[in-house]
Design a protein around this motif. Structure first.
Motif, mmCIF file in Angstrom:
data_model
loop_
_atom_site.group_PDB
_atom_site.id
_atom_site.type_symbol
_atom_site.label_atom_id
_atom_site.label_comp_id
_atom_site.label_asym_id
_atom_site.label_seq_id
_atom_site.Cartn_x
_atom_site.Cartn_y
_atom_site.Cartn_z
ATOM 1 N N VAL A 93 8.005 7.568 -1.675
ATOM 2 C CA VAL A 93 7.394 7.801 -0.443
ATOM 3 C C VAL A 93 8.011 6.846 0.453
ATOM 4 C CG1 VAL A 93 5.365 7.176 0.690
ATOM 5 C CG2 VAL A 93 5.180 8.250 -1.482
ATOM 6 N N ALA A 94 8.574 5.630 0.054
ATOM 7 C CA ALA A 94 9.104 4.668 1.216
ATOM 8 C C ALA A 94 10.289 5.262 1.490
ATOM 9 C CB ALA A 94 9.346 3.312 0.200
ATOM 10 N N LYS B 249 0.980 -1.264 0.170
ATOM 11 C CA LYS B 249 -0.148 0.087 -0.060
ATOM 12 C C LYS B 249 0.944 1.440 0.010
ATOM 13 C CE LYS B 249 -4.169 -2.138 2.159
ATOM 14 N NZ LYS B 249 -4.975 -2.023 0.985
ATOM 15 N N ILE B 250 2.233 1.113 0.241
ATOM 16 C CA ILE B 250 3.201 2.370 0.080
ATOM 17 C C ILE B 250 3.079 2.483 -1.348
ATOM 18 C CG2 ILE B 250 5.263 3.213 0.541
ATOM 19 C CD1 ILE B 250 5.473 1.532 3.105
ATOM 20 N N PRO B 251 2.529 3.579 -2.101
ATOM 21 C CA PRO B 251 2.442 3.510 -3.294
ATOM 22 C C PRO B 251 3.694 3.829 -4.332
ATOM 23 C CG PRO B 251 2.079 5.851 -2.329
ATOM 24 C CD PRO B 251 2.301 4.864 -1.240
ATOM 25 N N PHE C 173 10.271 -3.044 3.274
ATOM 26 C CA PHE C 173 9.852 -4.134 2.364
ATOM 27 C C PHE C 173 9.477 -3.699 1.065
ATOM 28 C CE2 PHE C 173 9.441 -6.225 6.650
ATOM 29 C CZ PHE C 173 10.752 -6.857 6.506
ATOM 30 N N LYS C 174 9.237 -2.242 0.902
ATOM 31 C CA LYS C 174 8.828 -1.966 -0.544
ATOM 32 C C LYS C 174 9.931 -2.137 -1.663
ATOM 33 C CE LYS C 174 6.198 0.222 -3.369
ATOM 34 N NZ LYS C 174 4.920 0.054 -3.703
#
Length: 680
Positions: free
Chosen positions: A25-26, A19-21, A107-108
């Motif tokens: 962002v991550a 869900k981290i787009p 984990f992204k």
């Protein structure tokens, strides 16, 4: 019926991290963690050759309690926007984290993650594998093993093994200058340094205050707004032109705006830093920072929104910074941090920013037209008020336009370059240069360069192949305001390469349980280059055959010259075979040393012992010697792979002896029987 306990399936980890787009962002979440830990520097290393992402900071680190909080997903005791002061460093910062998502962000990028964190003179190392987590039926059963040791180090280092797709995406994303600049300038805080290292170079954040020096000759107005002062101020050619009262009438947030308005002539926007380029169309736009963190939104203050009006009534060419400060609980963002969650607070911010945008453009275009009517044209030039004694009346009739000091603006003041380097055009390090009249300087004719205190006759710095520092001085003598000098330090340093374990596609495939980083000068670079050309489907095996002997040669020679505890000064060994044989015998003869080395390079003791077959090493050295002189003439592809494995192992052993085994252990070791110059 007995009470029923709750379980959480491991798939929740995958669902939440997915869900981290975006990667940005991550990455921003991980940078915010460093910021909240009061780090003054965070270094992001993206090694797409070895598929590694490393985030290292010099912050407060984590103790046992901090690590437990890390694994308490979506739980945080932080309050977003709260101003906190660190007692030791005296730094004051607005809290960034509040969602407890720092753990998920890693984990992204990949499944296997290692943390090394230091606090209170204790280093704690632990790792987590995403695939193991998502395979669990109940996350509560998962246990993280930690290793503790005494340490004087500081900060936290996170190392992530990148998925191939994410590796490729990051490589592509950071091939664009505007994306690099937005990452390293993610915080509006000169006491927080962000560094990005890639296989293509090193990049650092700029001082945000320097934006007033960008393309001075095309500047029309310098514009400021402060909600605390409740006024908009316009400066023209360094003098205050006018001010307008404007009150946002709220204590829920503060606004500070600082802009440069342009009226471009030839060259257009090319001289403006790509930091201020909008992502989808490269139009100029001011950056928005919420509690000092970059907010990737291009609609809240869009200078082009009023373009449908007559061009004489707008100022669409704006860059600068819009700072929003708030600790209000309604300050919320969507998942990719490109917009606000709509509520009473955020709707008010949007409304006020739109009104300010329109007010600044309408009044600014009105002032521009008045200047044109009075003087017949609109002259442009440095708008920022460098001279505090310079002023104009509010109606713009009196202007004391004193000469501005000449300016030289450099891309950066400190630049790190890996060796061997290419030639460097020193003039390309200048982003802007003007005289006291605001006119651009002819760099070739008017700039004088000194290298390490000596006048340079050329603007090209020759390639460097050994570690060193070069002090570059740029000098311009202005006929009115005198000499201006800017300094640049170039640091030429050795690269670090990784020998990748357990990879069928790797030339230097070793039976280790984790990667090993080679630091021996030139060997690291050579390994990286050989790995790259090895992947070209056998097209360059002749080149590889000729180069492998160099790894044995460089490693053994460096050990011989740098460590008298291994090679006594009285011992002379010239032939490569004899040096390699001596090193392997030295290791095999000492059990304590073998134990230390097996731990360092992550291989069990029994397997390590089997690798110390000196006859195998000697055989591979002889074959490497054959390759150096005859290339592939008498060697097969499989023999090239065998030589590479032994050369890679020898490099790891040599590197570990030099950098990872204490001098005390080595000094206690037994030495092999003395050899003569022929190794007999």
């Amino acid at each position: 019926m007995k009470p029923i306990g709750m379980k959480v399936d491991g798939n929740i980890i995958s669902e939440l991290s997915d869900k981290i787009p975006t990667h940005i962002v991550a990455l921003n979440e991980l940078i915010k963690n460093a910021y909240d830990a009061f780090a003054t520097e965070v270094i992001i290393t993206l090694d797409t050759i070895n598929k590694k992402l490393v985030i290292k900071d010099n912050g407060l680190g984590m103790d046992d309690r901090g690590i437990k909080k890390l694994f308490h997903i979506s739980n945080s005791d932080k309050k977003f926007g709260k101003l906190i002061r660190n007692k030791e460093s005296k730094l004051k910062r607005y809290t960034q984290g509040s969602k407890g998502l720092g753990f998920l962000s890693v984990f992204k990028f990949g499944a296997n993650v290692i943390w090394v964190t230091n606090k209170n003179k204790k280093k704690i190392t632990f790792s987590v594998n995403k695939d193991e987590l998502i395979s669990l039926k109940n996350l509560a059963t998962y246990r993280v093993e930690t290793k503790e040791e005494i340490s004087t180090e500081i900060g936290t280092t996170i190392t992530i093994d990148l998925y191939q797709d994410d590796n490729d995406d990051l490589e592509k994303y950071f091939s664009q200058d505007k994306n690099i600049k937005k990452l390293v300038n993610a915080f509006y805080d000169d006491q927080f340094k962000i560094v990005l290292k890639t296989n293509h170079g090193q990049y650092e954040n700029e001082s945000h205050a320097n934006f007033v020096d960008i393309d001075k000759e095309d500047q029309l107005f310098y514009i400021t707004y402060s909600s605390e002062k409740s006024k908009i101020e316009f400066f023209y050619k360094g003098g205050k032109y006018d001010e307008i009262k404007y009150d946002i009438n709220t204590n829920d947030y503060k606004l500070d705006i600082e802009l440069i308005a342009y009226s471009f002539k030839s060259g257009g926007t090319k001289k403006v830093s790509q930091l201020y380029y909008r992502e989808h169309d490269d139009a100029l736009i001011p950056l928005i920072y919420v509690n000092n963190n970059l907010f990737h939104n291009y609609t809240l203050f869009d200078p082009s929104i009023f373009r449908k009006k007559r061009s004489g009534n707008v100022l669409p060419q704006l860059i600068g910074h819009i700072k929003i400060i708030s600790s209000h609980p309604l300050m919320e963002f969507n998942s990719d941090r490109t917009n606000f969650v709509q509520n009473k607070l955020t709707s008010n911010i949007k409304e006020k920013l739109k009104e300010l945008n329109q007010k600044i453009q309408e009044d600014g275009s009105f002032f521009r037209n008045k200047i044109k009517e009075k003087f017949g044209n609109v002259e442009t030039g440095a708008a920022y008020p460098y001279d505090i004694n310079k002023s104009t009346s509010t109606n713009g009739k009196e202007r004391n336009l004193l000469p501005q000091p000449a300016q030289i603006t450099l891309r950066q003041k400190l630049k790190r370059i890996t060796i061997p380097s290419g030639q460097i055009n020193l003039l390309k390090e200048i982003t802007f240069a003007c005289n006291s009249s605001g006119e651009q300087i002819d760099l070739v004719q008017d700039i004088q360069i000194e290298i390490d205190g000596e006048k340079a006759t050329k603007f090209i710095l020759q390639s460097q192949d050994s570690p060193c520092e070069k002090s570059i001085k740029y000098i311009y003598n202005d006929s009115i305001t005198g000499k201006v000098v800017e300094n640049l330090k170039l640091i030429f340093e050795l690269p670090e390469a990784m020998i990748t374990a357990n990879s069928k596609k790797s030339l230097f495939n070793l039976p280790l349980t984790k990667d090993y980083s080679i630091k021996i000068p030139y060997v690291s670079k050579l390994i990286v280059q050989l790995e790259k050309i090895y992947k070209q489907k056998g097209e360059y095996n002749e080149t590889i055959a000729c180069a492998l002997r160099s790894i044995f040669e460089l490693c053994s020679d460096y050990l011989k010259n740098k460590d008298p505890n291994i090679f006594p000064i009285s011992l002379t060994i010239n032939e490569l075979e004899s040096r390699v044989k001596y090193i392997i015998e030295f290791i095999a003869l000492n059990n304590k040393l073998k134990t230390e080395l097996s731990k360092t390079i992550a291989i069990d003791y029994k397997s390590f012992n089997k690798l110390l077959d000196k006859e195998e090493f000697l055989n591979m050295v002889k074959k490497a010697h054959l390759g150096a002189h005859k290339s592939m003439l008498y060697l097969s592809d499989s023999e090239i792979n065998d030589i590479a494995k032994k050369a890679g192992l020898f490099a790891v052993l040599s590197d570990a002896l030099l950098y990872n085994v204490s001098d005390n252990i080595i000094s206690e070791c037994k030495k092999p029987e003395p050899l003569n110059s022929k190794g007999k």
